[in-house]
Design a protein around this motif. Structure first.
Motif, mmCIF file in Angstrom:
data_model
loop_
_atom_site.group_PDB
_atom_site.id
_atom_site.type_symbol
_atom_site.label_atom_id
_atom_site.label_comp_id
_atom_site.label_asym_id
_atom_site.label_seq_id
_atom_site.Cartn_x
_atom_site.Cartn_y
_atom_site.Cartn_z
ATOM 1 N N TYR A 1 0.857 -1.188 0.000
ATOM 2 C CA TYR A 1 0.000 0.000 0.000
ATOM 3 C C TYR A 1 0.888 1.232 0.000
ATOM 4 C CZ TYR A 1 -3.819 -3.110 1.098
ATOM 5 O OH TYR A 1 -4.748 -4.111 1.033
ATOM 6 N N ASP B 1 2.804 -1.815 4.285
ATOM 7 C CA ASP B 1 2.136 -0.521 4.255
ATOM 8 C C ASP B 1 3.221 0.543 4.279
ATOM 9 O OD1 ASP B 1 0.586 1.723 4.490
ATOM 10 O OD2 ASP B 1 -0.547 1.027 6.225
ATOM 11 N N ALA C 1 -6.978 1.457 -5.011
ATOM 12 C CA ALA C 1 -7.900 1.157 -3.915
ATOM 13 C C ALA C 1 -9.157 2.005 -4.086
ATOM 14 C CB ALA C 1 -7.238 1.455 -2.576
ATOM 15 N N ARG C 2 -10.304 1.342 -4.096
ATOM 16 C CA ARG C 2 -11.577 2.051 -4.272
ATOM 17 C C ARG C 2 -12.526 1.841 -3.099
ATOM 18 N NH1 ARG C 2 -11.717 3.956 -9.424
ATOM 19 N NH2 ARG C 2 -10.561 2.817 -10.993
ATOM 20 N N LEU D 1 -9.707 -0.835 2.919
ATOM 21 C CA LEU D 1 -8.486 -1.617 2.723
ATOM 22 C C LEU D 1 -8.560 -3.031 3.295
ATOM 23 C CD1 LEU D 1 -5.643 1.019 3.139
ATOM 24 C CD2 LEU D 1 -6.746 0.185 1.057
ATOM 25 N N CYS E 1 -3.241 4.308 -2.803
ATOM 26 C CA CYS E 1 -4.240 4.815 -1.857
ATOM 27 C C CYS E 1 -4.316 6.325 -2.027
ATOM 28 C CB CYS E 1 -3.852 4.461 -0.431
ATOM 29 S SG CYS E 1 -3.678 2.684 -0.164
ATOM 30 N N ARG F 1 -8.950 10.360 -9.340
ATOM 31 C CA ARG F 1 -8.254 9.285 -8.622
ATOM 32 C C ARG F 1 -7.459 8.408 -9.579
ATOM 33 N NH1 ARG F 1 -10.108 7.583 -3.642
ATOM 34 N NH2 ARG F 1 -10.128 5.395 -4.272
ATOM 35 N N ARG G 1 2.710 3.704 3.207
ATOM 36 C CA ARG G 1 2.079 5.015 3.059
ATOM 37 C C ARG G 1 2.736 5.988 4.028
ATOM 38 N NH1 ARG G 1 -3.900 3.664 4.317
ATOM 39 N NH2 ARG G 1 -2.808 2.254 5.709
ATOM 40 N N VAL H 1 -0.768 -1.149 -4.507
ATOM 41 C CA VAL H 1 -2.105 -0.610 -4.287
ATOM 42 C C VAL H 1 -1.977 0.883 -4.002
ATOM 43 C CG1 VAL H 1 -4.214 -0.745 -2.930
ATOM 44 C CG2 VAL H 1 -2.865 -2.813 -3.352
ATOM 45 N N ASP I 1 1.184 5.727 -1.095
ATOM 46 C CA ASP I 1 0.531 6.970 -1.481
ATOM 47 C C ASP I 1 1.526 8.059 -1.871
ATOM 48 O OD1 ASP I 1 1.579 7.556 0.989
ATOM 49 O OD2 ASP I 1 -0.294 8.229 1.886
ATOM 50 N N ARG J 1 -7.770 11.245 0.683
ATOM 51 C CA ARG J 1 -9.209 11.339 0.930
ATOM 52 C C ARG J 1 -9.708 12.723 0.546
ATOM 53 N NH1 ARG J 1 -11.138 7.131 3.884
ATOM 54 N NH2 ARG J 1 -13.005 8.243 4.503
#
Length: 134
Positions: free
Chosen positions: A7, A103, A81-82, A85, A33, A54, A105, A31, A9, A36
């Motif tokens: 994951y 992870d 990622a939609r 998680l 991310c 996105r 991120r 993935v 970002d 938000r």
């Protein structure tokens, strides 16, 4: 071939934390991310426009990470990622038969208090100290 779900970002932060090549070859399931969006954004932007943003955001992220991994001989499967998680993780683990999940991120940073203000909880700590000294 080892399979790893990752994951991410932020490409620069992810590059620092991704393990080095071990020579055995790795299949990376990357993935993306996306950041938000606030719930108020729906007043100005349609759902399809948000999804397009996105997708473009994820494409830019993958363009910065995927070539480096493929250059060292690894396989890469990009995923956007939609949804939640944990659900996505279960689906990807079942599909790819892996139990390793990273992870990478960037951690969220708390906003610092304004000048002359104490951080949250500091007042209660000072009050407890004053009462303890009495």
């Amino acid at each position: 071939m080892q399979k790893v779900i990752v994951y991410l970002d932020d490409p620069a932060y992810a590059r620092q934390l991704l393990p080095a090549a071990d020579g055995a070859g790795t299949h990376w399931v990357l993935v993306a991310c996306a950041p938000r969006m606030t719930h108020r954004i729906s007043k100005w932007v349609s759902h399809s426009a948000r999804e397009n943003w996105r997708s473009r955001w994820a494409d830019k992220l993958f363009d910065q990470i995927v070539p480096g991994l493929r250059a060292r001989g690894d396989d890469v499967t990009p995923v956007l990622a939609r949804g939640p998680l944990p659900d996505l993780t279960r689906d990807l683990m079942a599909e790819h038969g892996t139990s390793r999940v990273l992870d990478v991120r960037r951690p969220k940073q708390e906003t610092p208090p304004g000048p002359g203000l104490l951080p949250p909880g500091a007042f209660m700590g000072l009050a407890a100290l004053v009462f303890a000294l009495d």
